[in-house]
Motif scaffolding. Structure first.
Motif, PDB file in Angstrom:
ATOM      1  N   VAL A  97      13.279  -9.879  25.430  1.00 44.22           N
ATOM      2  CA  VAL A  97      12.659  -9.175  26.557  1.00 44.22           C
ATOM      3  C   VAL A  97      12.944  -9.974  27.817  1.00 44.22           C
ATOM      4  O   VAL A  97      12.647 -11.174  27.879  1.00 44.22           O
ATOM      5  CB  VAL A  97      11.136  -9.024  26.359  1.00 44.22           C
ATOM      6  N   VAL A  98      13.510  -9.304  28.814  1.00 43.54           N
ATOM      7  CA  VAL A  98      13.839  -9.958  30.080  1.00 43.54           C
ATOM      8  C   VAL A  98      12.803  -9.568  31.126  1.00 43.54           C
ATOM      9  O   VAL A  98      12.727  -8.412  31.541  1.00 43.54           O
ATOM     10  CB  VAL A  98      15.240  -9.554  30.570  1.00 43.54           C
ATOM     11  N   GLY A  99      11.982 -10.529  31.529  1.00 42.32           N
ATOM     12  CA  GLY A  99      10.971 -10.279  32.548  1.00 42.32           C
ATOM     13  C   GLY A  99       9.565 -10.249  31.981  1.00 42.32           C
ATOM     14  O   GLY A  99       9.315  -9.640  30.936  1.00 42.32           O
ATOM     15  N   MET A 100       8.622 -10.871  32.703  1.00 39.41           N
ATOM     16  CA  MET A 100       7.233 -10.934  32.246  1.00 39.41           C
ATOM     17  C   MET A 100       6.283 -10.239  33.211  1.00 39.41           C
ATOM     18  O   MET A 100       5.145 -10.641  33.393  1.00 39.41           O
ATOM     19  CB  MET A 100       6.795 -12.378  32.033  1.00 39.41           C
ATOM     20  N   GLY A 101       6.779  -9.169  33.860  1.00 38.11           N
ATOM     21  CA  GLY A 101       5.885  -8.292  34.602  1.00 38.11           C
ATOM     22  C   GLY A 101       5.140  -7.410  33.606  1.00 38.11           C
ATOM     23  O   GLY A 101       5.255  -7.586  32.386  1.00 38.11           O
ATOM     24  N   PRO A 102       4.358  -6.439  34.088  1.00 34.59           N
ATOM     25  CA  PRO A 102       3.587  -5.584  33.172  1.00 34.59           C
ATOM     26  C   PRO A 102       4.454  -4.850  32.148  1.00 34.59           C
ATOM     27  O   PRO A 102       4.047  -4.681  31.004  1.00 34.59           O
ATOM     28  CB  PRO A 102       2.861  -4.614  34.097  1.00 34.59           C
ATOM     29  N   CYS A 103       5.651  -4.438  32.553  1.00 36.04           N
ATOM     30  CA  CYS A 103       6.544  -3.760  31.607  1.00 36.04           C
ATOM     31  C   CYS A 103       6.972  -4.704  30.489  1.00 36.04           C
ATOM     32  O   CYS A 103       6.844  -4.394  29.305  1.00 36.04           O
ATOM     33  CB  CYS A 103       7.764  -3.212  32.344  1.00 36.04           C
ATOM     34  N   GLY A 104       7.474  -5.877  30.858  1.00 35.11           N
ATOM     35  CA  GLY A 104       7.923  -6.830  29.854  1.00 35.11           C
ATOM     36  C   GLY A 104       6.802  -7.331  28.974  1.00 35.11           C
ATOM     37  O   GLY A 104       6.965  -7.502  27.755  1.00 35.11           O
ATOM     38  N   LEU A 105       5.624  -7.555  29.561  1.00 35.04           N
ATOM     39  CA  LEU A 105       4.484  -8.030  28.783  1.00 35.04           C
ATOM     40  C   LEU A 105       4.076  -7.031  27.717  1.00 35.04           C
ATOM     41  O   LEU A 105       3.809  -7.401  26.566  1.00 35.04           O
ATOM     42  CB  LEU A 105       3.303  -8.319  29.714  1.00 35.04           C
ATOM     43  N   PHE A 106       4.018  -5.748  28.092  1.00 37.76           N
ATOM     44  CA  PHE A 106       3.584  -4.751  27.099  1.00 37.76           C
ATOM     45  C   PHE A 106       4.694  -4.405  26.115  1.00 37.76           C
ATOM     46  O   PHE A 106       4.407  -4.033  24.972  1.00 37.76           O
ATOM     47  CB  PHE A 106       3.016  -3.520  27.801  1.00 37.76           C
ATOM     48  N   THR A 107       5.937  -4.525  26.529  1.00 33.50           N
ATOM     49  CA  THR A 107       7.027  -4.413  25.556  1.00 33.50           C
ATOM     50  C   THR A 107       6.875  -5.502  24.501  1.00 33.50           C
ATOM     51  O   THR A 107       6.919  -5.245  23.295  1.00 33.50           O
ATOM     52  CB  THR A 107       8.391  -4.545  26.251  1.00 33.50           C
ATOM     53  N   ALA A 108       6.692  -6.729  24.967  1.00 29.94           N
ATOM     54  CA  ALA A 108       6.543  -7.865  24.048  1.00 29.94           C
ATOM     55  C   ALA A 108       5.298  -7.722  23.183  1.00 29.94           C
ATOM     56  O   ALA A 108       5.308  -8.055  21.989  1.00 29.94           O
ATOM     57  CB  ALA A 108       6.488  -9.167  24.845  1.00 29.94           C
ATOM     58  N   TYR A 109       4.224  -7.218  23.761  1.00 27.38           N
ATOM     59  CA  TYR A 109       2.959  -7.057  23.031  1.00 27.38           C
ATOM     60  C   TYR A 109       3.121  -6.071  21.880  1.00 27.38           C
ATOM     61  O   TYR A 109       2.701  -6.336  20.739  1.00 27.38           O
ATOM     62  CB  TYR A 109       1.885  -6.604  24.010  1.00 27.38           C
ATOM     63  N   ILE A 110       3.758  -4.934  22.147  1.00 21.99           N
ATOM     64  CA  ILE A 110       3.961  -3.922  21.093  1.00 21.99           C
ATOM     65  C   ILE A 110       4.914  -4.451  20.027  1.00 21.99           C
ATOM     66  O   ILE A 110       4.688  -4.262  18.817  1.00 21.99           O
ATOM     67  CB  ILE A 110       4.490  -2.606  21.700  1.00 21.99           C
ATOM     68  N   LEU A 111       5.985  -5.098  20.442  1.00 24.72           N
ATOM     69  CA  LEU A 111       6.910  -5.668  19.461  1.00 24.72           C
ATOM     70  C   LEU A 111       6.211  -6.698  18.582  1.00 24.72           C
ATOM     71  O   LEU A 111       6.443  -6.766  17.371  1.00 24.72           O
ATOM     72  CB  LEU A 111       8.099  -6.305  20.180  1.00 24.72           C
ATOM     73  N   THR A 112       5.334  -7.484  19.177  1.00 19.04           N
ATOM     74  CA  THR A 112       4.593  -8.491  18.413  1.00 19.04           C
ATOM     75  C   THR A 112       3.641  -7.827  17.431  1.00 19.04           C
ATOM     76  O   THR A 112       3.544  -8.250  16.258  1.00 19.04           O
ATOM     77  CB  THR A 112       3.825  -9.420  19.371  1.00 19.04           C
ATOM     78  N   LEU A 113       2.946  -6.772  17.872  1.00 17.32           N
ATOM     79  CA  LEU A 113       2.054  -6.038  16.960  1.00 17.32           C
ATOM     80  C   LEU A 113       2.834  -5.432  15.799  1.00 17.32           C
ATOM     81  O   LEU A 113       2.306  -5.290  14.694  1.00 17.32           O
ATOM     82  CB  LEU A 113       1.322  -4.931  17.725  1.00 17.32           C
ATOM     83  N   SER A 114       4.108  -5.107  16.035  1.00 12.73           N
ATOM     84  CA  SER A 114       4.931  -4.500  14.985  1.00 12.73           C
ATOM     85  C   SER A 114       5.498  -5.529  14.017  1.00 12.73           C
ATOM     86  O   SER A 114       6.200  -5.163  13.063  1.00 12.73           O
ATOM     87  CB  SER A 114       6.087  -3.713  15.611  1.00 12.73           C
ATOM     88  N   GLY A 115       5.218  -6.802  14.273  1.00 13.51           N
ATOM     89  CA  GLY A 115       5.745  -7.848  13.392  1.00 13.51           C
ATOM     90  C   GLY A 115       7.091  -8.386  13.817  1.00 13.51           C
ATOM     91  O   GLY A 115       7.760  -9.087  13.049  1.00 13.51           O
ATOM     92  N   ASN A 116       7.494  -8.093  15.072  1.00 11.42           N
ATOM     93  CA  ASN A 116       8.794  -8.528  15.573  1.00 11.42           C
ATOM     94  C   ASN A 116       8.645  -9.245  16.916  1.00 11.42           C
ATOM     95  O   ASN A 116       9.109  -8.761  17.950  1.00 11.42           O
ATOM     96  CB  ASN A 116       9.718  -7.321  15.722  1.00 11.42           C
ATOM     97  N   PRO A 117       7.958 -10.379  16.913  1.00  8.09           N
ATOM     98  CA  PRO A 117       7.741 -11.095  18.175  1.00  8.09           C
ATOM     99  C   PRO A 117       9.062 -11.477  18.829  1.00  8.09           C
ATOM    100  O   PRO A 117       9.940 -12.033  18.169  1.00  8.09           O
ATOM    101  CB  PRO A 117       6.939 -12.330  17.752  1.00  8.09           C
ATOM    102  N   PRO A 118       9.239 -11.159  20.105  1.00  4.90           N
ATOM    103  CA  PRO A 118      10.525 -11.389  20.756  1.00  4.90           C
ATOM    104  C   PRO A 118      10.650 -12.759  21.409  1.00  4.90           C
ATOM    105  O   PRO A 118       9.674 -13.501  21.552  1.00  4.90           O
ATOM    106  CB  PRO A 118      10.530 -10.306  21.838  1.00  4.90           C
ATOM    107  N   LEU A 119      11.860 -13.049  21.823  1.00  2.37           N
ATOM    108  CA  LEU A 119      12.112 -14.095  22.790  1.00  2.37           C
ATOM    109  C   LEU A 119      11.917 -13.461  24.165  1.00  2.37           C
ATOM    110  O   LEU A 119      12.493 -12.402  24.449  1.00  2.37           O
ATOM    111  CB  LEU A 119      13.543 -14.631  22.654  1.00  2.37           C
ATOM    112  N   ILE A 120      11.099 -14.065  25.001  1.00  2.83           N
ATOM    113  CA  ILE A 120      10.860 -13.560  26.347  1.00  2.83           C
ATOM    114  C   ILE A 120      11.449 -14.550  27.341  1.00  2.83           C
ATOM    115  O   ILE A 120      11.157 -15.754  27.273  1.00  2.83           O
ATOM    116  CB  ILE A 120       9.351 -13.395  26.635  1.00  2.83           C
TER     117      ILE A 120
END
Length: 526
Positions: A97-120
């Motif tokens: 995930v590139v970027g830690m604004g609200p879009c990147g944060l919630f992308t990362a949050y959903i991926l983490t909930l799915s069992g696929n925590p990303p590199l941010i």
């Protein structure tokens, strides 16, 4: 099952207990047994200043077998605002995930909930370091071009009013609000019609959310910029970080902000389809908050929350409108490039500053740009930000002008009742010198029109600060029905920077959409 009792009207001075009792009495008269009453929605009806009312909706629990006849005052509400994803490892390679604004944060949050925590990766600093560098810039004029009001943990919204209202109709908005509350936001954002966190409380939310992501398997690299992208057979294959480190990647979530100009240039050279997009530009206007509250509420102004406004003028060829209005806030230096000045608005949760400010902007179209390049909007912004920088004295001082002087086309010689709240030095100027003629003309028409709506809006010492150019991205990164970049599998452009959002909630929603789309593609074997 949940129900909502609507249109509960209360006088300005009331207690929450009165609201809940009114809801309980309503369901009793309907012969409905309910319990667990709580405030679901709160707004203010100020259309009639002599009879201002609070309008409430109250939610309650009823038995699933209860017979409910819905009407305008009684609704059954769905509880499917939660997002449930199965937690299992499904991606072959770790998503990025590139970027830690609200879009990147919630992308990362959903991926983490799915069992696929990303590199941010985030080009700016973590919020604690970022606040220090921004405050140093405001105090000294020394700009950190990588970690500033635009870049860093939380995105541009970190230094804003933290508005959480949006015109988008999507039940997942409540999921976002609940997530913010989970990580430390005030509970009232769940029911206020115009919720906001404020820059001060938003920073704590970001810290708590970061800790959750790290504790659940994410890796976060701050001060790290995406500098190159490579594709193989129409698919993302590698990315380069900081012009140095190369890593393999087949799922890249591009959640860059609207000011990532060098990233746009890199993507365009790499063959990513980018289109020029309309945006809006203009100035920030400031009034005494007391003036705005009195004009909106009348004699009751002291007993009500700080007033805001939303104004629109539709001219023959252009529109002028208020944008990102900040009650009790500040005008901030939001520059991200050397020798270019841009301003924005910000406020704390309490909104207890003396002035109200808002962007006053005019629509800008691709035909206004000097070339047909998809990136021409960036050059348009840079041109006038450079002119504003020079007009302010070439030291990041901001040019300011009385609104009434702007209307007559003369440089202001002295301030009146409103002192600029700008986070830095100001210079009395003629703002027409750093704006294109079509913006100045439409802005003048809009000011006169707004002065008829709010008497004294364009006089009474109101002051304008230039320039506001970052209302939204000047480009759009084209994507297909799978939320992937057109012709490039595995590249998911999203949020404000990609041209698909216009605020914290809409950006977060888009981040959720792309994350769910990527998860679904793995589930279906796409």
């Amino acid at each position: 099952m949940q129900i909502v009792i609507n249109n509960i009207k209360m006088p300005v001075n009331h207690k929450i207990e009165d609201v809940l009792l009114a809801a309980q009495e309503f369901v009793r008269q309907q012969c409905i047994y309910a319990d667990n009453f709580y405030i679901y929605r709160q707004s203010i009806d100020a259309r009639h200043k002599k009879s201002i009312k609070y309008i409430y909706s109250v939610a309650a629990e009823v038995n699933n077998g209860a017979k409910i006849l819905p009407n305008s005052n009684l609704q059954i509400i769905s509880q499917n605002d939660e997002i449930k994803v199965e937690s299992k490892k499904m991606f072959k390679k770790r998503p990025v995930v590139v970027g830690m604004g609200p879009c990147g944060l919630f992308t990362a949050y959903i991926l983490t909930l799915s069992g696929n925590p990303p590199l941010i990766i985030e080009r700016g600093g973590m919020v604690e370091e970022r606040v220090k560098s921004v405050e140093e810039f405001w105090n000294s004029g020394k700009l950190n071009t990588e970690s500033n009001v635009q870049f860093g943990e939380g995105g541009a919204g970190t230094f804003s009013d933290g508005k959480l209202n949006t015109g988008i109709k999507d039940k997942r908005q409540r999921f976002i609000l609940k997530t913010f509350v989970r990580f430390g936001a005030p509970n009232d954002i769940l029911y206020k019609s115009k919720p906001h966190i404020g820059t001060d409380k938003l920073r704590n939310v970001l810290i708590n959310m970061r800790k959750y992501l790290l504790d659940n398997g994410c890796e976060i690299q701050f001060n790290t910029t995406l500098t190159s992208l490579k594709m193989r057979n129409g698919k993302v294959s590698e990315i380069e970080l900081n012009n140095d480190k190369v890593i393999e990647c087949d799922k890249l979530f591009l959640s860059i902000g609207h000011s990532s100009r060098d990233t746009y240039e890199m993507l365009y050279k790499a063959g990513v389809k980018i289109e020029a997009k309309p945006f809006a530009a203009g100035v920030r206007i400031e009034h005494k908050q007391e003036f705005i509250s009195r004009s909106q509420y009348g004699v009751e102004w002291k007993s009500l929350p700080l007033a805001d406004y939303k104004l629109v003028y539709n001219g023959k060829d252009r529109s002028c409108y208020s944008f990102c209005m900040c009650p009790g806030g500040y005008v901030v230096n939001a520059s991200s490039e050397d020798e270019r000045l841009v301003v924005n608005g910000m406020s704390d949760y309490k909104r207890d500053a003396e002035n109200a400010n808002s962007a006053l902007v005019v629509s800008v179209r691709p035909e206004d740009f000097e070339t047909n390049s998809p990136l021409a909007g960036i050059e348009f912004q840079r041109k006038y930000e450079s002119m504003a920088f020079k007009l302010g004295g070439s030291d990041f001082s901001a040019p300011v002008q009385l609104a009434k002087d702007f209307l007559t086309g003369k440089k202001s010689s002295q301030l009146e009742s409103v002192n600029p709240s700008f986070t830095g030095k100001t210079v009395l100027s003629d703002l027409r010198s750093c704006l294109p003629k079509f913006i100045s003309v439409t802005l003048s028409e809009g000011l006169r029109y707004f002065d008829n709506k709010i008497k004294g809006f364009a006089s009474g010492g109101a002051i304008m600060t230039g320039v506001e150019m970052r209302t939204s991205a000047p480009v759009k990164i084209a994507r297909d029905s799978n939320f992937e970049s057109v012709g490039i599998q595995g590249l998911y452009p999203a949020g404000e920077g990609a041209g698909y959002a216009g605020g914290i909630i809409s950006a977060a929603l888009d981040g959720i959409r792309v994350a769910l789309a990527a998860i679904e593609s793995c589930n279906t074997g796409y």
